[in-house]
Design a protein around this motif. Structure first.
Motif, mmCIF file in Angstrom:
data_model
loop_
_atom_site.group_PDB
_atom_site.id
_atom_site.type_symbol
_atom_site.label_atom_id
_atom_site.label_comp_id
_atom_site.label_asym_id
_atom_site.label_seq_id
_atom_site.Cartn_x
_atom_site.Cartn_y
_atom_site.Cartn_z
ATOM 1 N N ALA A 186 4.963 7.284 -4.496
ATOM 2 C CA ALA A 186 4.354 8.511 -3.979
ATOM 3 C C ALA A 186 4.518 8.616 -2.469
ATOM 4 O O ALA A 186 4.704 9.715 -1.933
ATOM 5 N N GLU A 187 4.493 7.486 -1.783
ATOM 6 C CA GLU A 187 4.651 7.499 -0.334
ATOM 7 C C GLU A 187 6.113 7.383 0.091
ATOM 8 O O GLU A 187 6.500 7.899 1.132
ATOM 9 N N ASP A 188 6.915 6.684 -0.708
ATOM 10 C CA ASP A 188 8.331 6.522 -0.380
ATOM 11 C C ASP A 188 9.150 6.659 -1.660
ATOM 12 O O ASP A 188 9.504 5.668 -2.298
ATOM 13 N N PRO A 189 9.473 7.901 -2.035
ATOM 14 C CA PRO A 189 10.187 8.138 -3.310
ATOM 15 C C PRO A 189 11.575 7.508 -3.373
ATOM 16 O O PRO A 189 12.117 7.329 -4.462
ATOM 17 N N ASP A 190 12.152 7.189 -2.216
ATOM 18 C CA ASP A 190 13.503 6.649 -2.176
ATOM 19 C C ASP A 190 13.537 5.131 -2.068
ATOM 20 O O ASP A 190 14.623 4.545 -1.925
ATOM 21 N N MET A 191 12.395 4.489 -2.130
ATOM 22 C CA MET A 191 12.369 3.033 -2.058
ATOM 23 C C MET A 191 13.113 2.431 -3.245
ATOM 24 O O MET A 191 12.940 2.875 -4.386
ATOM 25 N N GLU A 192 13.952 1.432 -2.994
ATOM 26 C CA GLU A 192 14.717 0.792 -4.049
ATOM 27 C C GLU A 192 13.790 0.178 -5.106
ATOM 28 O O GLU A 192 12.715 -0.329 -4.778
ATOM 29 N N MET A 193 14.241 0.257 -6.354
ATOM 30 C CA MET A 193 13.400 -0.198 -7.460
ATOM 31 C C MET A 193 12.970 -1.657 -7.289
ATOM 32 O O MET A 193 11.797 -1.990 -7.495
ATOM 33 N N GLU A 194 13.890 -2.532 -6.920
ATOM 34 C CA GLU A 194 13.550 -3.943 -6.753
ATOM 35 C C GLU A 194 12.494 -4.130 -5.675
ATOM 36 O O GLU A 194 11.581 -4.949 -5.809
ATOM 37 N N GLN A 195 12.602 -3.352 -4.614
ATOM 38 C CA GLN A 195 11.629 -3.455 -3.529
ATOM 39 C C GLN A 195 10.257 -2.936 -3.965
ATOM 40 O O GLN A 195 9.222 -3.478 -3.564
ATOM 41 N N VAL A 196 10.259 -1.877 -4.783
ATOM 42 C CA VAL A 196 8.987 -1.325 -5.278
ATOM 43 C C VAL A 196 8.221 -2.379 -6.073
ATOM 44 O O VAL A 196 7.024 -2.617 -5.827
ATOM 45 N N PHE A 197 8.899 -3.025 -7.017
ATOM 46 C CA PHE A 197 8.231 -4.023 -7.847
ATOM 47 C C PHE A 197 7.829 -5.252 -7.028
ATOM 48 O O PHE A 197 6.752 -5.813 -7.236
ATOM 49 N N ALA A 198 8.693 -5.658 -6.094
ATOM 50 C CA ALA A 198 8.368 -6.816 -5.257
ATOM 51 C C ALA A 198 7.164 -6.529 -4.361
ATOM 52 O O ALA A 198 6.286 -7.384 -4.180
ATOM 53 N N THR A 199 7.095 -5.314 -3.824
ATOM 54 C CA THR A 199 5.982 -4.950 -2.944
ATOM 55 C C THR A 199 4.674 -4.856 -3.731
ATOM 56 O O THR A 199 3.626 -5.321 -3.272
ATOM 57 N N SER A 200 4.739 -4.259 -4.917
ATOM 58 C CA SER A 200 3.544 -4.173 -5.752
ATOM 59 C C SER A 200 3.041 -5.570 -6.118
ATOM 60 O O SER A 200 1.835 -5.844 -6.078
ATOM 61 N N LYS A 201 3.972 -6.448 -6.449
ATOM 62 C CA LYS A 201 3.598 -7.830 -6.791
ATOM 63 C C LYS A 201 2.933 -8.516 -5.610
ATOM 64 O O LYS A 201 1.933 -9.217 -5.763
ATOM 65 N N ARG A 202 3.493 -8.303 -4.409
ATOM 66 C CA ARG A 202 2.933 -8.926 -3.210
ATOM 67 C C ARG A 202 1.538 -8.352 -2.895
ATOM 68 O O ARG A 202 0.623 -9.098 -2.500
ATOM 69 N N MET A 203 1.381 -7.053 -3.070
ATOM 70 C CA MET A 203 0.084 -6.423 -2.783
ATOM 71 C C MET A 203 -0.999 -6.902 -3.743
ATOM 72 O O MET A 203 -2.158 -7.071 -3.353
ATOM 73 N N MET A 204 -0.628 -7.123 -4.998
ATOM 74 C CA MET A 204 -1.620 -7.509 -5.999
ATOM 75 C C MET A 204 -1.828 -9.022 -6.078
ATOM 76 O O MET A 204 -2.708 -9.490 -6.805
ATOM 77 N N SER A 205 -1.010 -9.777 -5.351
ATOM 78 C CA SER A 205 -1.168 -11.232 -5.360
ATOM 79 C C SER A 205 -2.544 -11.617 -4.824
ATOM 80 O O SER A 205 -2.915 -11.265 -3.695
ATOM 81 N N GLY A 206 -3.315 -12.302 -5.620
ATOM 82 C CA GLY A 206 -4.665 -12.683 -5.238
ATOM 83 C C GLY A 206 -5.694 -11.577 -5.385
ATOM 84 O O GLY A 206 -6.866 -11.785 -5.049
ATOM 85 N N ASN A 207 -5.285 -10.420 -5.878
ATOM 86 C CA ASN A 207 -6.199 -9.279 -6.006
ATOM 87 C C ASN A 207 -6.357 -8.791 -7.439
ATOM 88 O O ASN A 207 -7.100 -7.840 -7.688
ATOM 89 N N LYS A 208 -5.642 -9.415 -8.369
ATOM 90 C CA LYS A 208 -5.685 -8.929 -9.754
ATOM 91 C C LYS A 208 -7.073 -9.076 -10.364
ATOM 92 O O LYS A 208 -7.559 -8.169 -11.046
#
Length: 256
Positions: free
Chosen positions: A187-209
């Motif tokens: 929603a904030e960066d529609p052109d972000m590469e798919m691999e980066q999207v999943f890696a960033t989401s994983k990093r953001m949720m690390s320790g927060n799940k």
């Protein structure tokens, strides 16, 4: 570490600032994303078989009128009738599954190319609603910006979660939380590469799940009350409140 009370407080404040827009967008998302395509084939299938059985009964009654001299003819007719019933059943079953597969295929196409971009647009609305005067037209953002990348990334987002749930329920739930921020990142960066999207989401949720799971669990009482009001409370308060809270969680984790 973020506190659940703070996240919900900010979400509630955002809902108050833009109440009716939040309700409208949440209602549209619920109606569209929660809709499903389907058709009833059971009656047609049953009627076809019963029709064959009625025809068989009529032929049987006619056979009895010929007496014992026509036994050899009735045996042949019985075989023909049985073959007809089998053939009819095969035709009905084949038609049933063919139409079922067609409907499933159409549903997947609609989900990938229309519903997923709408989901990303909804995420954008609630992100902007925290700091800006969000507009309902933000729902269409995914169609005007990075549509191809959004449809591709969201397709794999749905597929990964589905496949993980097929393996085991608990790992599937864990992975769902790991991928939770994917629509918000797009929603904030529609052109972000798919691999980066999943890696960033994983990093953001690390320790927060686990904390995010407890945040979701805190809405259980609201959903019980919604059932008591036949869903009215959910439409006019719980769902828009929850959507704003989810956006606040995203922004909080993004800052960290």
């Amino acid at each position: 570490m973020w506190r659940r009370k703070d996240i919900k407080g900010q979400g509630k404040a955002a809902l108050k600032r833009s109440y009716w827009k939040s309700v409208l967008v949440s209602l549209l998302l619920s109606l569209v994303l929660g809709s499903s395509m389907g058709a009833s084939f059971g009656n047609g299938f049953t009627d076809g078989i019963s029709g064959g059985q009625e025809a068989s009964g009529a032929v049987q009654d006619e056979k009895d009128s010929y007496g014992e001299d026509a036994d050899y003819e009735s045996a042949a007719e019985s075989e023909v009738r049985e073959a007809g019933v089998v053939a009819s059943t095969i035709v009905f079953v084949s038609a049933f599954f063919l139409v079922l597969f067609l409907i499933a295929g159409i549903s997947v196409i609609i989900d990938v190319f229309i519903l997923n971009p709408l989901q990303v647009g909804g995420a954008r609305f609630f992100i902007r609603n925290q700091t800006h005067d969000a507009q309902v037209k933000n729902l269409m953002h995914g169609f005007d910006h990075g549509w191809k990348n959004i449809t591709k990334t969201m397709f794999f987002y749905d597929m990964y979660r589905f496949l993980w749930l097929l393996l085991l329920i608990v790992p599937g739930i864990v992975k769902s939380y790991e991928y939770r921020m994917v629509p918000y990142l797009l929603a904030e960066d529609p052109d972000m590469e798919m691999e980066q999207v999943f890696a960033t989401s994983k990093r953001m949720m690390s320790g927060n799940k686990w904390a995010a799971f407890k945040l979701d669990l805190s809405f259980l009482g609201w959903y019980i009350l919604s059932c008591a009001t036949f869903g009215i409370l959910e439409i006019f308060y719980v769902t828009p409140y929850r959507n704003n809270v989810d956006a606040v969680l995203y922004l909080t984790l993004r800052e960290k």
